[in-house]
Design a protein around this motif. Structure first.
Motif, PDB file in Angstrom:
ATOM      1  N   ASN A   1      -7.888  -5.531   6.309  1.00  0.00           N
ATOM      2  CA  ASN A   1      -6.832  -6.099   7.131  1.00  0.00           C
ATOM      3  C   ASN A   1      -5.844  -6.795   6.202  1.00  0.00           C
ATOM      4  O   ASN A   1      -6.281  -7.401   5.234  1.00  0.00           O
ATOM      5  CB  ASN A   1      -7.450  -7.103   8.113  1.00  0.00           C
TER       6      ASN A   1
ATOM      7  N   ARG B   1      -3.654  -4.200   8.831  1.00  0.00           N
ATOM      8  CA  ARG B   1      -3.685  -2.749   9.017  1.00  0.00           C
ATOM      9  C   ARG B   1      -2.653  -2.313  10.050  1.00  0.00           C
ATOM     10  O   ARG B   1      -2.318  -3.051  10.965  1.00  0.00           O
ATOM     11  CB  ARG B   1      -5.073  -2.283   9.423  1.00  0.00           C
TER      12      ARG B   1
ATOM     13  N   VAL C   1      -4.970   5.142  10.286  1.00  0.00           N
ATOM     14  CA  VAL C   1      -5.109   3.729   9.954  1.00  0.00           C
ATOM     15  C   VAL C   1      -4.694   3.559   8.501  1.00  0.00           C
ATOM     16  O   VAL C   1      -5.226   4.216   7.612  1.00  0.00           O
ATOM     17  CB  VAL C   1      -6.560   3.234  10.167  1.00  0.00           C
TER      18      VAL C   1
ATOM     19  N   ALA D   1      -4.303   0.474   5.768  1.00  0.00           N
ATOM     20  CA  ALA D   1      -4.727  -0.921   5.633  1.00  0.00           C
ATOM     21  C   ALA D   1      -4.660  -1.375   4.185  1.00  0.00           C
ATOM     22  O   ALA D   1      -4.528  -0.566   3.261  1.00  0.00           O
ATOM     23  CB  ALA D   1      -6.149  -1.074   6.164  1.00  0.00           C
TER      24      ALA D   1
END
Length: 141
Positions: A21, A23, A46, A48
């Motif tokens: 994180n 993200r 995703v 991140a």
């Protein structure tokens, strides 16, 4: 950026509790996604960054039931191609294509073991995981 702790499609949930994180989570099924609704695509992308400023790029395909290797491979490759437009080739990132499913037959598991998803000049195997489990297991492998 997103603080979501899970993503879900059609009854398959992936927990993001300990995932890197901050993200960005892109849902390719949304009408405003960067991919057309009529093209092959994975469910999510995703992107991140962990506490050491190291980047992660993970196209994800979620299947509640049986996973079919050839279809999932094509969907994850489409997600990787979309990610190439968002993340430069010179960026230092870990690329982790992930398929989460309720079941994977031995035949499909073996087919996926022999396939690699291309991200820029790198080839990575598909990480398999079960629905309703933390994604960090697949990202760290």
């Amino acid at each position: 950026m997103s603080n979501q702790t899970r993503i879900e499609k059609a009854g398959c949930k992936v927990l993001l509790t300990n995932a890197p994180n901050p993200r960005l989570i892109v849902d390719f099924d949304k009408p405003d996604s960067p991919l057309s609704q009529v093209t092959t695509r994975c469910d999510y992308l995703v992107i991140a960054e962990d506490q050491h400023n190291f980047g992660w790029v993970a196209p994800l395909e979620l299947k509640r039931g049986q996973l079919h290797a050839d279809k999932v491979f094509t969907q994850l490759q489409a997600g990787a191609s979309a990610a190439e437009k968002l993340v430069g080739e010179d960026e230092s990132v870990k690329f982790r294509p992930v398929a989460a499913s309720g079941r994977v037959s031995k035949h499909d598991r073996n087919r996926l073991k022999n396939k690699r998803i291309r991200f820029h000049r790198h080839l990575e195997p598909v990480r398999l995981m079960s629905c309703n489990t933390p994604s960090v297991q697949a990202l760290d492998s």
